[in-house]
Design a protein around this motif. Sequence first.
Motif, PDB file in Angstrom:
ATOM      1  N   UNK A   1       7.964 173.170 102.441  1.00  0.00           N
ATOM      2  CA  UNK A   1       7.250 174.550 102.150  1.00  0.00           C
ATOM      3  C   UNK A   1       8.179 175.039 101.364  1.00  0.00           C
ATOM      4  N   UNK A   2       7.862 174.926 100.113  1.00  0.00           N
ATOM      5  CA  UNK A   2       8.683 175.849  98.957  1.00  0.00           C
ATOM      6  C   UNK A   2       8.161 177.231  98.950  1.00  0.00           C
ATOM      7  N   UNK A   3       6.848 178.019  98.685  1.00  0.00           N
ATOM      8  CA  UNK A   3       6.558 178.954  99.145  1.00  0.00           C
ATOM      9  C   UNK A   3       4.972 178.943  99.456  1.00  0.00           C
ATOM     10  N   UNK A   4       4.585 180.293  99.625  1.00  0.00           N
ATOM     11  CA  UNK A   4       3.092 180.167 100.379  1.00  0.00           C
ATOM     12  C   UNK A   4       1.939 179.343  99.626  1.00  0.00           C
ATOM     13  N   UNK A   5       2.310 179.117  98.339  1.00  0.00           N
ATOM     14  CA  UNK A   5       1.022 178.170  97.847  1.00  0.00           C
ATOM     15  C   UNK A   5       1.727 176.579  97.174  1.00  0.00           C
TER      16      UNK A   5
ATOM     17  N   UNK B   1       1.839 170.940 109.000  1.00  0.00           N
ATOM     18  CA  UNK B   1       0.996 169.933 109.416  1.00  0.00           C
ATOM     19  C   UNK B   1      -0.167 169.962 108.762  1.00  0.00           C
ATOM     20  N   UNK B   2      -0.576 171.510 108.043  1.00  0.00           N
ATOM     21  CA  UNK B   2      -1.715 171.551 107.185  1.00  0.00           C
ATOM     22  C   UNK B   2      -1.719 170.698 105.603  1.00  0.00           C
ATOM     23  N   UNK B   3      -0.438 170.808 105.285  1.00  0.00           N
ATOM     24  CA  UNK B   3      -0.229 169.876 104.123  1.00  0.00           C
ATOM     25  C   UNK B   3      -0.264 168.381 104.426  1.00  0.00           C
ATOM     26  N   UNK B   4       0.298 167.967 105.404  1.00  0.00           N
ATOM     27  CA  UNK B   4       0.056 166.645 105.838  1.00  0.00           C
ATOM     28  C   UNK B   4      -1.649 166.571 106.277  1.00  0.00           C
TER      29      UNK B   4
ATOM     30  N   UNK C   1     -11.443 166.685  94.854  1.00  0.00           N
ATOM     31  CA  UNK C   1     -11.443 167.709  96.061  1.00  0.00           C
ATOM     32  C   UNK C   1      -9.740 168.002  96.177  1.00  0.00           C
ATOM     33  N   UNK C   2      -9.163 166.661  96.528  1.00  0.00           N
ATOM     34  CA  UNK C   2      -7.781 166.729  97.032  1.00  0.00           C
ATOM     35  C   UNK C   2      -6.818 166.426  95.998  1.00  0.00           C
ATOM     36  N   UNK C   3      -7.044 166.261  94.625  1.00  0.00           N
ATOM     37  CA  UNK C   3      -6.165 166.006  93.419  1.00  0.00           C
ATOM     38  C   UNK C   3      -6.742 166.781  92.396  1.00  0.00           C
ATOM     39  N   UNK C   4      -5.471 167.257  91.715  1.00  0.00           N
ATOM     40  CA  UNK C   4      -5.945 167.949  90.235  1.00  0.00           C
ATOM     41  C   UNK C   4      -4.880 167.579  89.423  1.00  0.00           C
ATOM     42  N   UNK C   5      -4.938 168.020  88.143  1.00  0.00           N
ATOM     43  CA  UNK C   5      -3.910 167.856  87.106  1.00  0.00           C
ATOM     44  C   UNK C   5      -3.369 166.387  87.000  1.00  0.00           C
ATOM     45  N   UNK C   6      -2.176 165.995  86.801  1.00  0.00           N
ATOM     46  CA  UNK C   6      -1.587 164.975  86.526  1.00  0.00           C
ATOM     47  C   UNK C   6      -1.912 163.911  87.494  1.00  0.00           C
TER      48      UNK C   6
ATOM     49  N   UNK D   1      -1.473 174.968  96.867  1.00  0.00           N
ATOM     50  CA  UNK D   1      -2.737 175.387  97.767  1.00  0.00           C
ATOM     51  C   UNK D   1      -3.768 176.186  96.937  1.00  0.00           C
ATOM     52  N   UNK D   2      -5.089 175.785  96.681  1.00  0.00           N
ATOM     53  CA  UNK D   2      -6.040 176.403  96.087  1.00  0.00           C
ATOM     54  C   UNK D   2      -6.938 177.356  96.636  1.00  0.00           C
ATOM     55  N   UNK D   3      -7.774 178.046  95.923  1.00  0.00           N
ATOM     56  CA  UNK D   3      -8.429 179.173  96.513  1.00  0.00           C
ATOM     57  C   UNK D   3      -9.083 178.918  97.666  1.00  0.00           C
ATOM     58  N   UNK D   4      -9.568 177.897  98.119  1.00  0.00           N
ATOM     59  CA  UNK D   4     -10.513 177.369  99.003  1.00  0.00           C
ATOM     60  C   UNK D   4      -9.551 177.094 100.151  1.00  0.00           C
ATOM     61  N   UNK D   5      -8.330 177.095 100.037  1.00  0.00           N
ATOM     62  CA  UNK D   5      -7.351 176.847 101.307  1.00  0.00           C
ATOM     63  C   UNK D   5      -7.025 175.304 101.353  1.00  0.00           C
ATOM     64  N   UNK D   6      -7.209 174.535 100.433  1.00  0.00           N
ATOM     65  CA  UNK D   6      -6.849 173.214 100.316  1.00  0.00           C
ATOM     66  C   UNK D   6      -5.657 172.839  99.619  1.00  0.00           C
ATOM     67  N   UNK D   7      -4.775 172.161 100.363  1.00  0.00           N
ATOM     68  CA  UNK D   7      -3.619 171.497  99.547  1.00  0.00           C
ATOM     69  C   UNK D   7      -3.890 170.202  98.778  1.00  0.00           C
ATOM     70  N   UNK D   8      -3.698 170.502  97.298  1.00  0.00           N
ATOM     71  CA  UNK D   8      -4.147 169.479  96.408  1.00  0.00           C
ATOM     72  C   UNK D   8      -2.935 168.800  95.895  1.00  0.00           C
ATOM     73  N   UNK D   9      -3.048 167.477  95.672  1.00  0.00           N
ATOM     74  CA  UNK D   9      -1.665 166.964  95.157  1.00  0.00           C
ATOM     75  C   UNK D   9      -1.916 167.212  93.751  1.00  0.00           C
ATOM     76  N   UNK D  10      -0.747 167.638  93.149  1.00  0.00           N
ATOM     77  CA  UNK D  10      -0.836 167.875  91.289  1.00  0.00           C
ATOM     78  C   UNK D  10       0.225 167.070  90.741  1.00  0.00           C
ATOM     79  N   UNK D  11       1.220 166.425  91.310  1.00  0.00           N
ATOM     80  CA  UNK D  11       2.171 165.843  90.781  1.00  0.00           C
ATOM     81  C   UNK D  11       2.847 165.112  91.378  1.00  0.00           C
ATOM     82  N   UNK D  12       3.956 163.923  90.859  1.00  0.00           N
ATOM     83  CA  UNK D  12       4.814 163.272  91.726  1.00  0.00           C
ATOM     84  C   UNK D  12       4.943 161.789  91.191  1.00  0.00           C
ATOM     85  N   UNK D  13       5.630 161.102  92.112  1.00  0.00           N
ATOM     86  CA  UNK D  13       5.842 159.669  91.661  1.00  0.00           C
ATOM     87  C   UNK D  13       6.129 158.646  92.823  1.00  0.00           C
TER      88      UNK D  13
END
Length: 204
Positions: A133-137, A67-70, A96-101, A181-193
């Motif tokens: 959840x793939x792993x803790x990050x 639910x934290x991811x959602x 804040x909520x996205x990075x990378x691609x 999951x970044x160092x602040x504890x925020x789940x950032x979207x990084x890649x997808x389609x």
Amino acid sequence: MAVAVVVLAGCGSGERGSDAIVGAGTSSGSAAPSPSAADGGIERPVIRLPKDVKNVFEGRTGDVAKDAVLADNERGIDAESDAIVRGTPASAALRFYNKGDTLMSEVKYVQSFLDGGISYKGTIRYFDRRVTIVDDKTATLVYCADESGAVNTDRKTGETRKSGQTKRDDNYVLYNTRLTLNSKGVWQSTKGFSKRGAVSCLPS
């Protein structure tokens, strides 16, 4: 989401980040003055959508980690809506909520609305959300969007613009997103389609 110039079902500019990403108020660049338990104790950008723009998110899992991811995905979608209606591709909330691609794709996506002189209004429904959840990050999220309740609008006049889409199925979009999951504890979207008209998202 998807916009007129590049097709829209409910709104937006085509399919955000086909094989690059995936997955509006006050200042999207300002941070909330004090974090609360509801936002995980994290100081987050303030996002307040106008009354005629609404994102509806269906289904939480009851699992704290999932639910934290959602929750952060929801905030990221709201950040995108905020950036579109405000016309701010450089939105602090987007970053804040996205990075990378994903961040690069989001910036281009918001810019496409500006280039087309378009905004949007209405309700977009997000449903059938499945978190792994793939792993803790690292986590993945697959979900559907129903854009049939939203329309493109002229950015200057506010008048409704035709989307150019003629098929009902084009209102439904499948998203497959990777989050970290970044160092602040925020789940950032990084890649997808994303895939518009995906059979798995169509109403029966």
